[in-house]
Design a protein around this motif. Structure first.
Motif, PDB file in Angstrom:
ATOM      1  N   LEU A 206       1.601  74.141 -12.596  1.00  0.00           N
ATOM      2  CA  LEU A 206       0.512  73.981 -11.633  1.00  0.00           C
ATOM      3  C   LEU A 206      -0.345  72.765 -11.976  1.00  0.00           C
ATOM      4  CD1 LEU A 206      -1.007  75.153  -9.191  1.00  0.00           C
ATOM      5  CD2 LEU A 206      -2.339  76.529 -10.795  1.00  0.00           C
ATOM      6  N   VAL A 207      -0.657  72.601 -13.253  1.00  0.00           N
ATOM      7  CA  VAL A 207      -1.455  71.453 -13.675  1.00  0.00           C
ATOM      8  C   VAL A 207      -0.699  70.150 -13.433  1.00  0.00           C
ATOM      9  CG1 VAL A 207      -2.549  70.327 -15.656  1.00  0.00           C
ATOM     10  CG2 VAL A 207      -2.728  72.797 -15.381  1.00  0.00           C
ATOM     11  N   MET A 208       0.589  70.127 -13.746  1.00  0.00           N
ATOM     12  CA  MET A 208       1.365  68.899 -13.596  1.00  0.00           C
ATOM     13  C   MET A 208       1.572  68.539 -12.132  1.00  0.00           C
ATOM     14  SD  MET A 208       4.148  69.590 -16.642  1.00  0.00           S
ATOM     15  CE  MET A 208       4.924  67.995 -16.504  1.00  0.00           C
ATOM     16  N   CYS A 209       1.793  69.538 -11.281  1.00  0.00           N
ATOM     17  CA  CYS A 209       1.963  69.266  -9.854  1.00  0.00           C
ATOM     18  C   CYS A 209       0.674  68.744  -9.237  1.00  0.00           C
ATOM     19  CB  CYS A 209       2.406  70.533  -9.122  1.00  0.00           C
ATOM     20  SG  CYS A 209       4.102  71.044  -9.458  1.00  0.00           S
ATOM     21  N   LEU A 210      -0.450  69.225  -9.729  1.00  0.00           N
ATOM     22  CA  LEU A 210      -1.739  68.778  -9.203  1.00  0.00           C
ATOM     23  C   LEU A 210      -1.931  67.282  -9.403  1.00  0.00           C
ATOM     24  CD1 LEU A 210      -4.495  69.898  -8.009  1.00  0.00           C
ATOM     25  CD2 LEU A 210      -5.310  69.824 -10.366  1.00  0.00           C
ATOM     26  N   ASN A 211      -1.376  66.728 -10.481  1.00  0.00           N
ATOM     27  CA  ASN A 211      -1.581  65.321 -10.812  1.00  0.00           C
ATOM     28  C   ASN A 211      -0.357  64.458 -10.524  1.00  0.00           C
ATOM     29  OD1 ASN A 211      -4.323  65.442 -12.270  1.00  0.00           O
ATOM     30  ND2 ASN A 211      -3.159  66.994 -13.356  1.00  0.00           N
ATOM     31  N   GLU A 212       0.641  64.997  -9.851  1.00  0.00           N
ATOM     32  CA  GLU A 212       1.863  64.245  -9.623  1.00  0.00           C
ATOM     33  C   GLU A 212       1.623  63.105  -8.631  1.00  0.00           C
ATOM     34  OE1 GLU A 212       5.278  62.600  -9.910  1.00  0.00           O
ATOM     35  OE2 GLU A 212       4.688  64.273 -11.203  1.00  0.00           O
ATOM     36  N   PHE A 213       2.065  61.920  -9.021  1.00  0.00           N
ATOM     37  CA  PHE A 213       1.892  60.716  -8.201  1.00  0.00           C
ATOM     38  C   PHE A 213       3.224  60.071  -7.845  1.00  0.00           C
ATOM     39  CE2 PHE A 213       1.436  56.049  -8.099  1.00  0.00           C
ATOM     40  CZ  PHE A 213       0.617  55.924  -6.992  1.00  0.00           C
ATOM     41  N   GLY A 214       4.126  59.972  -8.828  1.00  0.00           N
ATOM     42  CA  GLY A 214       5.378  59.261  -8.610  1.00  0.00           C
ATOM     43  C   GLY A 214       6.247  59.875  -7.534  1.00  0.00           C
ATOM     44  N   ILE A 215       6.323  61.202  -7.480  1.00  0.00           N
ATOM     45  CA  ILE A 215       7.187  61.850  -6.490  1.00  0.00           C
ATOM     46  C   ILE A 215       6.690  61.569  -5.081  1.00  0.00           C
ATOM     47  CG2 ILE A 215       7.850  64.108  -5.572  1.00  0.00           C
ATOM     48  CD1 ILE A 215       8.167  65.081  -8.410  1.00  0.00           C
ATOM     49  N   VAL A 216       5.384  61.719  -4.865  1.00  0.00           N
ATOM     50  CA  VAL A 216       4.830  61.471  -3.527  1.00  0.00           C
ATOM     51  C   VAL A 216       5.027  60.013  -3.127  1.00  0.00           C
ATOM     52  CG1 VAL A 216       2.778  61.674  -2.088  1.00  0.00           C
ATOM     53  CG2 VAL A 216       3.129  63.282  -3.964  1.00  0.00           C
ATOM     54  N   LEU A 217       4.853  59.116  -4.069  1.00  0.00           N
ATOM     55  CA  LEU A 217       4.992  57.693  -3.762  1.00  0.00           C
ATOM     56  C   LEU A 217       6.437  57.332  -3.440  1.00  0.00           C
ATOM     57  CD1 LEU A 217       3.599  54.893  -3.664  1.00  0.00           C
ATOM     58  CD2 LEU A 217       4.173  54.647  -6.088  1.00  0.00           C
ATOM     59  N   PHE A 218       7.393  57.819  -4.217  1.00  0.00           N
ATOM     60  CA  PHE A 218       8.790  57.412  -4.057  1.00  0.00           C
ATOM     61  C   PHE A 218       9.467  58.086  -2.873  1.00  0.00           C
ATOM     62  CE2 PHE A 218       8.426  55.239  -7.967  1.00  0.00           C
ATOM     63  CZ  PHE A 218       9.532  54.418  -8.088  1.00  0.00           C
ATOM     64  N   THR A 219       9.006  59.261  -2.453  1.00  0.00           N
ATOM     65  CA  THR A 219       9.599  59.870  -1.257  1.00  0.00           C
ATOM     66  C   THR A 219       9.193  59.121  -0.007  1.00  0.00           C
ATOM     67  OG1 THR A 219       7.752  61.431  -1.161  1.00  0.00           O
ATOM     68  CG2 THR A 219       9.779  62.194  -2.217  1.00  0.00           C
ATOM     69  N   GLY A 220       8.062  58.417  -0.070  1.00  0.00           N
ATOM     70  CA  GLY A 220       7.595  57.686   1.108  1.00  0.00           C
ATOM     71  C   GLY A 220       7.200  58.600   2.238  1.00  0.00           C
ATOM     72  N   ALA A 221       6.722  59.799   1.884  1.00  0.00           N
ATOM     73  CA  ALA A 221       6.349  60.775   2.904  1.00  0.00           C
ATOM     74  C   ALA A 221       5.118  60.303   3.663  1.00  0.00           C
ATOM     75  CB  ALA A 221       6.086  62.136   2.252  1.00  0.00           C
ATOM     76  N   LYS A 222       5.274  60.097   4.948  1.00  0.00           N
ATOM     77  CA  LYS A 222       4.164  59.638   5.771  1.00  0.00           C
ATOM     78  C   LYS A 222       3.225  60.811   6.057  1.00  0.00           C
ATOM     79  CE  LYS A 222       6.938  56.060   8.032  1.00  0.00           C
ATOM     80  NZ  LYS A 222       7.458  55.542   9.318  1.00  0.00           N
ATOM     81  N   GLY A 223       1.951  60.558   5.952  1.00  0.00           N
ATOM     82  CA  GLY A 223       0.971  61.601   6.231  1.00  0.00           C
ATOM     83  C   GLY A 223       0.754  62.565   5.086  1.00  0.00           C
ATOM     84  N   VAL A 224       1.439  62.372   3.951  1.00  0.00           N
ATOM     85  CA  VAL A 224       1.252  63.226   2.787  1.00  0.00           C
ATOM     86  C   VAL A 224       0.381  62.465   1.789  1.00  0.00           C
ATOM     87  CG1 VAL A 224       2.368  64.513   0.936  1.00  0.00           C
ATOM     88  CG2 VAL A 224       3.472  64.332   3.164  1.00  0.00           C
ATOM     89  N   THR A 225      -0.888  62.801   1.771  1.00  0.00           N
ATOM     90  CA  THR A 225      -1.835  62.138   0.877  1.00  0.00           C
ATOM     91  C   THR A 225      -2.435  63.177  -0.049  1.00  0.00           C
ATOM     92  OG1 THR A 225      -2.382  60.509   2.590  1.00  0.00           O
ATOM     93  CG2 THR A 225      -3.900  60.712   0.731  1.00  0.00           C
TER      94      THR A 225
END
Length: 271
Positions: A206-225
């Motif tokens: 839970l703590v690690m997912c809260l601070n995850e940056f690389g996965i969100v950036l590399f998936t290029g998910a639009k609208g996921v901020t």
């Protein structure tokens, strides 16, 4: 020399490389561009729709990923620990190696498979002649959720495998000889022994997912901020450093609170 003298070098290094930059972030968060010291940046950020959406997205992605990791990790750990199959020990060792992989590497692998131009869509278009394949979920919140579950599940499996190795197989044999079905054995014998490892692993994920940056950036998910993505957007793209520092302070506060909870849970369950 007194013993406390030996503690001075690591304390000085910690203060220089961690506490001092952290103090600068906190200081910048109360210094608006207009000058002076004010809590106006906090009011502006907390009142913005972007911050509320990022906070909600961060929370639901972290909670959803944690639940998925707990369920999938428990099932896979059960199979590896109690279902003998060729290569079981090699799989258990691979999990230890997997923990050292960077998160963007897993996301990149998923892009190769399920991306817009990935293998799955390529095979579909070759077979059907369609203009595009059906797998377009990787750039959505569900794609981020899949990537986080894929990457963080071994962090749940590792403590579970350690806990399962401590279970006396005689208990399982006795329960089976008394007519207990596999489902009941799992609920009454295995699950109680696994609860400490589940609590510790779930809190850490839970703590690690809260601070995850690389996965969100590399998936290029639009609208996921998420909150880390909002910090990046405010600081790098908009050059709004006070707002970025405010979001960073909030993210740090939530992370420290959850990590403290993780330590309390780990200590109480003895994990």
């Amino acid at each position: 020399m007194p013993r406390f003298v030996w503690a001075l070098p690591p304390i000085a290094a910690l203060a220089l490389f961690f506490l001092y930059p952290l103090g600068l972030v906190v200081q910048q968060s109360v210094q608006p561009d207009t000058g002076g010291t004010s809590l106006q940046p906090y009011s502006d950020v907390f009142g913005s729709e972007a911050f509320r959406e990022a906070l909600g997205t961060t929370v639901w992605l972290a909670v959803g990923s944690t639940v998925g990791c707990l369920v999938l990790g428990f099932a896979l750990a059960l199979i590896i620990a109690f279902v003998p199959f060729p290569g079981g020990k090699a799989v258990a060792r691979f999990i230890d190696v997997f923990l050292s992989f960077p998160s963007f590497l897993i996301t990149l692998a998923l892009l190769f498979i399920y991306g817009t131009k990935g293998m799955a869509n390529g095979m579909w278009t070759d077979a059907t002649g369609a203009a595009e394949g059906p797998f377009q979920f990787l750039t959505t919140p569900w794609g981020v959720l899949l990537a986080e579950i894929t990457y963080f599940t071994p962090f749940v499996m590792r403590p579970l495998l350690a806990a399962f190795s401590q279970i006396d197989t005689a208990q399982l044999e006795v329960a089976s000889s008394l007519g207990a079905r596999p489902g009941r054995i799992i609920r009454r014998v295995i699950l109680p022994e696994a609860l400490p490892a589940l609590a510790a692993g779930g809190s850490l994920v839970l703590v690690m997912c809260l601070n995850e940056f690389g996965i969100v950036l590399f998936t290029g998910a639009k609208g996921v901020t998420t909150l880390p993505m909002l910090v990046y957007s405010k600081a790098i793209l908009e050059s709004d450093y006070p707002a970025a520092c405010v979001v960073a302070v909030v993210n740090i506060a939530i992370s420290v609170g959850l990590y403290s909870l993780y330590r309390v849970v780990s200590r109480r369950v003895g994990a």
